[in-house]
Design a protein around this motif. Structure first.
Motif, PDB file in Angstrom:
ATOM      1  N   HIS A 140      32.775  40.134  34.137  1.00  8.81           N
ATOM      2  CA  HIS A 140      33.316  41.111  35.085  1.00  8.81           C
ATOM      3  C   HIS A 140      34.528  40.596  35.857  1.00  8.81           C
ATOM      4  CE1 HIS A 140      30.163  44.253  34.836  1.00  8.81           C
ATOM      5  NE2 HIS A 140      29.348  43.244  34.561  1.00  8.81           N
ATOM      6  N   TYR A 141      34.527  39.321  36.226  1.00  7.90           N
ATOM      7  CA  TYR A 141      35.557  38.795  37.115  1.00  7.90           C
ATOM      8  C   TYR A 141      36.835  38.371  36.398  1.00  7.90           C
ATOM      9  CZ  TYR A 141      31.967  38.368  40.802  1.00  7.90           C
ATOM     10  OH  TYR A 141      30.997  38.606  41.737  1.00  7.90           O
ATOM     11  N   LEU A 142      36.677  37.607  35.324  1.00 14.63           N
ATOM     12  CA  LEU A 142      37.863  36.989  34.726  1.00 14.63           C
ATOM     13  C   LEU A 142      38.891  38.000  34.229  1.00 14.63           C
ATOM     14  CD1 LEU A 142      36.360  33.854  32.937  1.00 14.63           C
ATOM     15  CD2 LEU A 142      37.130  34.160  35.309  1.00 14.63           C
ATOM     16  N   PRO A 143      38.473  39.128  33.614  1.00 15.48           N
ATOM     17  CA  PRO A 143      39.485  40.122  33.225  1.00 15.48           C
ATOM     18  C   PRO A 143      40.233  40.703  34.426  1.00 15.48           C
ATOM     19  CG  PRO A 143      37.447  40.497  32.029  1.00 15.48           C
ATOM     20  CD  PRO A 143      37.141  39.484  33.084  1.00 15.48           C
ATOM     21  N   LEU A 144      39.562  40.831  35.570  1.00 18.86           N
ATOM     22  CA  LEU A 144      40.230  41.365  36.761  1.00 18.86           C
ATOM     23  C   LEU A 144      41.217  40.363  37.342  1.00 18.86           C
ATOM     24  CD1 LEU A 144      37.288  43.187  38.601  1.00 18.86           C
ATOM     25  CD2 LEU A 144      38.976  44.126  37.001  1.00 18.86           C
ATOM     26  N   VAL A 145      40.843  39.090  37.342  1.00 22.58           N
ATOM     27  CA  VAL A 145      41.766  38.061  37.821  1.00 22.58           C
ATOM     28  C   VAL A 145      42.996  37.997  36.920  1.00 22.58           C
ATOM     29  CG1 VAL A 145      42.054  35.595  38.255  1.00 22.58           C
ATOM     30  CG2 VAL A 145      39.925  36.725  38.908  1.00 22.58           C
ATOM     31  N   GLU A 146      42.774  38.120  35.619  1.00 26.72           N
ATOM     32  CA  GLU A 146      43.908  38.131  34.680  1.00 26.72           C
ATOM     33  C   GLU A 146      44.786  39.355  34.913  1.00 26.72           C
ATOM     34  OE1 GLU A 146      44.731  38.148  29.836  1.00 26.72           O
ATOM     35  OE2 GLU A 146      42.692  37.874  30.616  1.00 26.72           O
ATOM     36  N   TRP A 147      44.153  40.498  35.163  1.00 23.42           N
ATOM     37  CA  TRP A 147      44.920  41.724  35.456  1.00 23.42           C
ATOM     38  C   TRP A 147      45.772  41.532  36.691  1.00 23.42           C
ATOM     39  CZ3 TRP A 147      44.435  44.572  39.974  1.00 23.42           C
ATOM     40  CH2 TRP A 147      45.153  45.770  40.015  1.00 23.42           C
ATOM     41  N   LEU A 148      45.223  40.914  37.734  1.00 22.47           N
ATOM     42  CA  LEU A 148      45.990  40.692  38.959  1.00 22.47           C
ATOM     43  C   LEU A 148      47.215  39.828  38.675  1.00 22.47           C
ATOM     44  CD1 LEU A 148      45.753  41.081  42.196  1.00 22.47           C
ATOM     45  CD2 LEU A 148      45.242  38.639  42.130  1.00 22.47           C
ATOM     46  N   THR A 149      47.037  38.791  37.868  1.00 20.67           N
ATOM     47  CA  THR A 149      48.158  37.917  37.526  1.00 20.67           C
ATOM     48  C   THR A 149      49.262  38.697  36.827  1.00 20.67           C
ATOM     49  OG1 THR A 149      46.672  36.020  37.302  1.00 20.67           O
ATOM     50  CG2 THR A 149      48.832  35.843  36.268  1.00 20.67           C
ATOM     51  N   GLU A 150      48.868  39.531  35.859  1.00 20.13           N
ATOM     52  CA  GLU A 150      49.848  40.301  35.096  1.00 20.13           C
ATOM     53  C   GLU A 150      50.530  41.370  35.960  1.00 20.13           C
ATOM     54  OE1 GLU A 150      47.515  41.874  31.952  1.00 20.13           O
ATOM     55  OE2 GLU A 150      47.421  39.986  30.831  1.00 20.13           O
ATOM     56  N   THR A 151      49.789  41.960  36.886  1.00 18.44           N
ATOM     57  CA  THR A 151      50.299  43.089  37.663  1.00 18.44           C
ATOM     58  C   THR A 151      51.065  42.650  38.903  1.00 18.44           C
ATOM     59  OG1 THR A 151      48.401  44.389  36.903  1.00 18.44           O
ATOM     60  CG2 THR A 151      49.646  45.252  38.785  1.00 18.44           C
ATOM     61  N   TYR A 152      50.563  41.602  39.568  1.00 17.78           N
ATOM     62  CA  TYR A 152      51.143  41.186  40.851  1.00 17.78           C
ATOM     63  C   TYR A 152      51.885  39.853  40.764  1.00 17.78           C
ATOM     64  CZ  TYR A 152      49.056  44.995  43.459  1.00 17.78           C
ATOM     65  OH  TYR A 152      48.749  46.242  43.941  1.00 17.78           O
ATOM     66  N   GLY A 153      51.814  39.186  39.617  1.00 25.15           N
ATOM     67  CA  GLY A 153      52.560  37.951  39.446  1.00 25.15           C
ATOM     68  C   GLY A 153      52.028  36.771  40.225  1.00 25.15           C
ATOM     69  N   VAL A 154      50.768  36.854  40.669  1.00 25.30           N
ATOM     70  CA  VAL A 154      50.140  35.759  41.413  1.00 25.30           C
ATOM     71  C   VAL A 154      48.881  35.345  40.662  1.00 25.30           C
ATOM     72  CG1 VAL A 154      49.084  35.015  43.588  1.00 25.30           C
ATOM     73  CG2 VAL A 154      51.032  36.604  43.604  1.00 25.30           C
ATOM     74  N   ALA A 155      48.793  34.073  40.309  1.00 28.10           N
ATOM     75  CA  ALA A 155      47.671  33.574  39.510  1.00 28.10           C
ATOM     76  C   ALA A 155      46.636  32.916  40.415  1.00 28.10           C
ATOM     77  CB  ALA A 155      48.169  32.589  38.462  1.00 28.10           C
ATOM     78  N   LEU A 156      45.552  33.658  40.702  1.00 32.51           N
ATOM     79  CA  LEU A 156      44.427  33.054  41.413  1.00 32.51           C
ATOM     80  C   LEU A 156      43.638  32.181  40.439  1.00 32.51           C
ATOM     81  CD1 LEU A 156      43.155  36.010  43.631  1.00 32.51           C
ATOM     82  CD2 LEU A 156      44.953  34.332  44.088  1.00 32.51           C
ATOM     83  N   ARG A 157      42.911  31.215  40.977  1.00 32.09           N
ATOM     84  CA  ARG A 157      42.240  30.219  40.137  1.00 32.09           C
ATOM     85  C   ARG A 157      40.734  30.252  40.368  1.00 32.09           C
ATOM     86  NH1 ARG A 157      46.898  28.862  42.075  1.00 32.09           N
ATOM     87  NH2 ARG A 157      46.055  28.220  44.098  1.00 32.09           N
ATOM     88  N   PRO A 158      39.973  30.887  39.461  1.00 38.85           N
ATOM     89  CA  PRO A 158      38.512  30.859  39.573  1.00 38.85           C
ATOM     90  C   PRO A 158      37.994  29.420  39.447  1.00 38.85           C
ATOM     91  CG  PRO A 158      39.221  32.591  38.077  1.00 38.85           C
ATOM     92  CD  PRO A 158      40.427  31.744  38.346  1.00 38.85           C
ATOM     93  N   GLY A 159      36.901  29.150  40.153  1.00 45.31           N
ATOM     94  CA  GLY A 159      36.350  27.802  40.109  1.00 45.31           C
ATOM     95  C   GLY A 159      34.941  27.776  40.649  1.00 45.31           C
ATOM     96  N   PHE A 160      34.480  26.589  41.034  1.00 44.58           N
ATOM     97  CA  PHE A 160      33.088  26.387  41.420  1.00 44.58           C
ATOM     98  C   PHE A 160      33.015  25.680  42.770  1.00 44.58           C
ATOM     99  CE2 PHE A 160      33.692  26.138  36.862  1.00 44.58           C
ATOM    100  CZ  PHE A 160      32.780  27.056  36.377  1.00 44.58           C
ATOM    101  N   GLY A 161      31.954  25.982  43.531  1.00 45.98           N
ATOM    102  CA  GLY A 161      31.670  25.246  44.749  1.00 45.98           C
ATOM    103  C   GLY A 161      32.350  25.809  45.979  1.00 45.98           C
TER     104      GLY A 161
END
Length: 281
Positions: A143-164
């Motif tokens: 559910h999350y990773l496709p949305l984060v990728e969409w944000l990068t493509e649409t808004y030009g900002v790459a958020l970084r999923p991670g742990f902890g």
């Protein structure tokens, strides 16, 4: 009540299909209904809602001039649906309109900064460990990773999923870049009010933007925002008065934010005329 009014009362009921009692106790000082009829009238710059022919103001007593007849009819329908006591919680579109007029127009930069700051702790960027929570991890990746990728493509900002808890998905520069992009894209205070509502409810700017830009619908946004909670409910069961309250609230608020954006667009009145014609036919 006109046929067009009835149409938007039905449409607005999609965002208020749960009773006010399902959202918690009524405030002690709830106001009694003081009007008999609601209506809509044209005004300079848009449309206003009337209560017994008196123009409705915002809670801060500002002029509540709405950008489309469709939105005015929907807000009017919320007021018309009130019974003997006025339940603000049962008027989510009115709440969003008031927020737009009373807060966003006066504190736009604050609201922009507030929603952009969610990138630092965005729900979509904190993943469960695959070894410890394999089912939750798989759901989050789906559910999350496709949305984060969409944000990068649409808004030009790459958020970084991670742990902890110490993970930092966005730098200060990322937050500023998102704020600037949102400022440019969400040019009117109506859309920004809806974005603030959805972001706060989801605890995620990513999910909120995806919802309001039609990348996902309200049901999908709700599922994404509640992944961890839903896994816990499946494991331990639903706690009445807690989980059910949260579910009712998020359903109403996300559906309302999405509908609110639809109703503020210039095509909303065209859609209203089309729907009215179909109903007459």
């Amino acid at each position: 009540m006109t046929m067009l009014h009835r149409h938007w009362r039905r449409r607005a009921s999609l965002s208020t299909s749960l009773s006010p009692s399902s959202l918690g106790p009524r405030p002690a000082a709830a106001a009694k209904r003081f009007y008999k009829r609601t209506g809509v009238a044209e005004a300079e710059g848009g449309y206003v809602v009337t209560l017994d022919h008196r123009t409705l103001k915002s809670p801060a007593r500002n002029d509540l001039v709405l950008p489309s007849r469709a939105l005015a009819l929907a807000v009017s329908a919320e007021w018309d649906a009130q019974t003997s006591v006025i339940e603000p919680v049962a008027m989510p579109l009115m709440s969003l309109a008031a927020t737009a007029v009373d807060q966003v127009t006066r504190e736009r930069d604050f609201v922009l900064q507030n929603v952009a700051n969610y990138a630092r702790t965005d729900t979509t960027c904190f993943l469960a460990g695959e070894a410890d929570e394999p089912a939750l991890h798989a759901l989050q990746c789906r559910h999350y990773l496709p949305l984060v990728e969409w944000l990068t493509e649409t808004y030009g900002v790459a958020l970084r999923p991670g742990f902890g808890v110490s993970h930092r998905p966005a730098s200060p520069a990322d937050v500023l870049a998102l704020k600037a992009e949102i400022d440019e894209r969400k040019t009117n205070h109506w859309h920004l009010a809806a974005l603030q509502c959805a972001t706060q409810e989801c605890k995620s700017l990513v999910i909120a933007l995806a919802l309001l830009e039609r990348r996902i619908d309200a049901d999908q946004a709700e599922t994404a925002a509640r992944l961890e909670e839903n896994v816990q409910i499946e494991r331990w069961g639903l706690v009445e008065g807690a989980h059910d309250y949260d579910l009712a609230r998020i359903k109403i608020r996300l559906a309302s934010a999405s509908l609110f954006v639809d109703l503020t667009t210039t095509s909303a009145d065209d859609d209203l005329i089309t729907a009215a014609g179909a109903a007459e036919g």
